[in-house]
Each structure stands twice: as structure tokens, then as C-alpha cells.
Scaffold this motif. Sequence first.
Motif, PDB file in Angstrom:
ATOM      1  N   ALA A 122       0.832  -1.206   0.000  1.00  0.00           N
ATOM      2  CA  ALA A 122       0.000   0.000   0.000  1.00  0.00           C
ATOM      3  C   ALA A 122       0.869   1.259   0.000  1.00  0.00           C
ATOM      4  O   ALA A 122       1.819   1.377   0.775  1.00  0.00           O
ATOM      5  N   LEU A 124      -0.571   4.881   0.222  1.00  0.00           N
ATOM      6  CA  LEU A 124      -1.877   5.526   0.334  1.00  0.00           C
ATOM      7  C   LEU A 124      -1.945   6.895  -0.331  1.00  0.00           C
ATOM      8  O   LEU A 124      -2.957   7.196  -0.992  1.00  0.00           O
ATOM      9  N   ARG A 128      -2.740   3.647  -3.848  1.00  0.00           N
ATOM     10  CA  ARG A 128      -2.486   2.207  -3.867  1.00  0.00           C
ATOM     11  C   ARG A 128      -2.994   1.614  -2.559  1.00  0.00           C
ATOM     12  O   ARG A 128      -2.445   1.912  -1.486  1.00  0.00           O
ATOM     13  N   THR A 129      -4.025   0.828  -2.622  1.00  0.00           N
ATOM     14  CA  THR A 129      -4.639   0.249  -1.430  1.00  0.00           C
ATOM     15  C   THR A 129      -4.786  -1.252  -1.617  1.00  0.00           C
ATOM     16  O   THR A 129      -4.733  -1.767  -2.746  1.00  0.00           O
ATOM     17  N   THR A 130      -4.972  -1.957  -0.501  1.00  0.00           N
ATOM     18  CA  THR A 130      -5.141  -3.408  -0.531  1.00  0.00           C
ATOM     19  C   THR A 130      -6.346  -3.779   0.327  1.00  0.00           C
ATOM     20  O   THR A 130      -6.440  -3.358   1.483  1.00  0.00           O
ATOM     21  N   ARG A 131      -7.245  -4.547  -0.259  1.00  0.00           N
ATOM     22  CA  ARG A 131      -8.452  -4.971   0.449  1.00  0.00           C
ATOM     23  C   ARG A 131      -8.743  -6.420   0.111  1.00  0.00           C
ATOM     24  O   ARG A 131      -8.707  -6.809  -1.062  1.00  0.00           O
ATOM     25  N   HIS A 135      -4.763  -6.021  -4.481  1.00  0.00           N
ATOM     26  CA  HIS A 135      -4.097  -4.724  -4.515  1.00  0.00           C
ATOM     27  C   HIS A 135      -4.690  -3.869  -5.636  1.00  0.00           C
ATOM     28  O   HIS A 135      -4.890  -4.350  -6.762  1.00  0.00           O
ATOM     29  N   ASP A 208      -3.501  -6.079   4.269  1.00  0.00           N
ATOM     30  CA  ASP A 208      -4.470  -5.116   3.753  1.00  0.00           C
ATOM     31  C   ASP A 208      -4.162  -3.731   4.330  1.00  0.00           C
ATOM     32  O   ASP A 208      -3.598  -3.612   5.428  1.00  0.00           O
ATOM     33  N   GLU A 210      -6.011   0.482   3.907  1.00  0.00           N
ATOM     34  CA  GLU A 210      -6.728   1.542   3.199  1.00  0.00           C
ATOM     35  C   GLU A 210      -6.585   2.902   3.867  1.00  0.00           C
ATOM     36  O   GLU A 210      -6.875   3.922   3.241  1.00  0.00           O
ATOM     37  N   ARG A 211      -6.122   2.921   5.139  1.00  0.00           N
ATOM     38  CA  ARG A 211      -6.000   4.169   5.869  1.00  0.00           C
ATOM     39  C   ARG A 211      -4.683   4.184   6.644  1.00  0.00           C
ATOM     40  O   ARG A 211      -4.218   3.136   7.104  1.00  0.00           O
ATOM     41  N   SER A 243       4.184   3.432   2.514  1.00  0.00           N
ATOM     42  CA  SER A 243       3.308   3.826   3.616  1.00  0.00           C
ATOM     43  C   SER A 243       3.556   3.061   4.911  1.00  0.00           C
ATOM     44  O   SER A 243       3.354   3.610   5.999  1.00  0.00           O
TER      45      SER A 243
END
Length: 454
Positions: A122, A124, A128-131, A135, A208, A210-211, A243
Amino acid sequence: MAERRKVIVLDDDPTGSQTVHSAPLLLRWDLDSLRQGLRHPSELLFVLANTRALEPEAARQRVREICQGLRAVLAELEAAGELDRWLIVSRGDSTLRGHFPLEVSVIQQELGPFDATLLAPAFLPGGRTTRQGVHYLHGEPVHTTAFARDRLFGFSSSDLAAWVEEKTAGAIPAGAVERIALPELDGPPEQLRERLAGLCGQAVVAVDAERPEQLERLGAAIWAVTDPASARPRCLLAHSAASLINGLVPLPPQPLDAAGLAALRWRGPGGDPLPALVMVGSHVPLADQQLAVLLEEASCQGVELPVAKLARVLDGPAAAELLGSLERGWLDQMRELIQRRQTPVLFSSRGELVCASARERRRFGLALAALMARLAAALAPQLGLIISKGGITTHTLLADGLHCAAVELQGQLLPGLSVVLARDLPVMTFPGNLGDAGTLRQAWQLMVQPAPDG
């Protein structure tokens, strides 16, 4: 007395410090350089290995050499009571390109054993985020973007477990890759610590994120479970984008804002800001778009290096003489632009040169970067700042063009765009894969404004 600890980042190109500030970035890794870097007051040390530009075997040798030097100096400083704890981060690309698993394997051999490798791509600020183990780049699965079609480091899946299986040629099957999911990062801290404390057997764990707060919680948990005084101390390695580094070392606001960074631009004897130079070596489609938008500025004039012609010259007879003549012509062109108070934009012609092999492609890429670095270095005494786009281009400029053993990170002009001082000359390190079509022009506009007095 506060614990003396260090996060050591082995960076595969010179843009991985794009979320931090006030830290040294080493371009050499002899024992004295490592010793000075580890003694720097920052909790962060970046070693710019630039391995993404190298053949796999050369990358292996470079990482091994860096790790062996680190092992010796870390033992020395720990024995002298100058360092209490350290963590290693293998900084990889947020679009999943690079020498994985090669680099983490060498670090494991030289500085391990590690109980687990945390895979956290990630980035951010760059979207670029991972959930759920997948990715994304601005919400789009990264394997559907142009970055997945990279001729050297391409891949076919955005699912990190499947990506690990692909990159390890099945040695680590997707089913063996563990995952730390968003609910675990958002849940009770003691449960996250317990999860990390249970890792063993050199597990690979996809993370993961996202924040920023999620990676801050992960960073705190990593420090907790790697404490020798903890109930089940773990030894963890991270292979991550930028990040996670902020999660491991939360930093105060950077000392210089955008205006302060622009004020670093050198001035002439009369007090007027000296000219800028923009270099664009990256060939990803986004870089093409950004270059086109920048060249719409009347004050920016392109100086194109034709890659097909250069390839013929480099492979032909009298290469040194012919290349020298071409270089003199490009330098004269850029000096004329500077005299007219315009910004030269030095760029390699767009499109990718078709090469017979990956080795030939890397060889030509390094030769092109070296040419751009020589041209920039020849102009440096006349310049107030340089904006350098592309990792290989930037590393070659700093290490070989400006002959820097280390640079000092000042902070970010825009998210992900760092300014370093290279022999006091401000250089913006601009990743090839960052921003939108207008970001390069925006960065140029911010940096070429007259620096405030006082």
C-alpha cells in the motif's frame, strides 16, 4: 533513557522515501557510510540499492553486499551501546514490480532468520490500497493497469497470494500465503499483537491497508512483538511500499512546506533564482502524458534524446566519438535555452525500444540514464534545481552525475514527490508511476516560483 532504534530501508529505487523527511539516503554502502547513516539522529536510514535497474544476479550480489556490511556495523554499534533495536524493510514498488522474492531471500539469508515476511504494497497518498488480499491502484485492480505489462517485471494477478505464487514459480503456493485483513487492523491492539506473535516458519503474510491509521497500528504491533522482552519475541521482515514506513516511524510535520522547499532553489550572485532543469527518463504511459502537458508551458522547451539513434551509435564503431559529439550538441541546446530564461526539459523519445533480451534492455537503459546524468552534471553549476522523473534516471543522476555518497531528504512538495539536497542542490525525485497528467507541470510551477526573501 529512550530506546535507540532504527528502521533500515533497502530501497530498490530512489523514490521509496516519498512519505518521510529529515532522514539520510545513502548511495554508497561501504562500512564508513553505513556507520555514519546508522549514527544519524533520524530513526530512519535509506540505502538506495537501485536493484530494479539490475539483472537478477547483479541485484542478488548488491543486496548481499549491503546486508553483509550492515551485519558488521550493526553488531559493532550494538556492542558499543549505540543501538538497541533495528528493523529491516525491503522497499518495493507499490505497483508490484521488482525483484521479488530474490531480495527478501537474500536479506533472510544474511540478516535472518525471520519468522515471517510482511507483504504490504500500500502507498496511500498515491491511491495504492489493498483490500481482501487484492491490490488496487485508484480502485482498479493493479494487474489491469499498464504497470502489470512491464516487460521486465510484469504479472497477471492483483491477488497478492496469487502474485506470490506467480513470482516464486509455485515455490510458495497461494494457499500458503497468510493475510492480515482490515478488521484485524481496526480491531483491538492486543489481538493484532497476538496475531503477529503467532507468525513462524518464514511465513509470507499479505497485509491489507486503506487508511494510515491501520498501518500505524500495525507498526506499533511490530515493535511490540519484536521486543526481546515480549512473551514471544518475533523477528519480522517487511517487503513494502512507502506507507508502512510511516507506520513504523510516525513523524512530526515536515519542517519545510511547499514554499520552503521551493526556497531551497539556488540563486545567482544578483539574488535571482537560477534556472531549473527537468529530466524525464521514465517510459510508463503516465510519464508520457505528464511530459506532454509540461511541454504545453511556453517556458518549457524539450530537448529530445532519440533512443533508436542512440542505440545505433552505442552499438556501432567509434561510439565514444559519435556520442561525445551528440552530447556537445545537446548541451549547447540546453545552455541556449537557459540563456533565454527557459526551462530545458531533457527527455528520451517516447515509446519503448525493442531489445533482443531483457539484458540488452537493461544495458541500454543504464547507458541512457548515464547520458542524461552527464548532461545534467555538466549544467549543474548553472542550475537552481533539478526535477528528475524515473527511478533509474534519478539514482544515476545522484550517484554518478552529481557523485553523491548520501543525500538528505527534505520532505514532499506534493504527495509522493520528495525533494533532496544533493551537494546542497535541490533535486526532486519524481516516480514514474505517480500523479495524474498534470502533476509534473504542477510540481514545476511550484518549484520555479521566485523563492521568498528572508
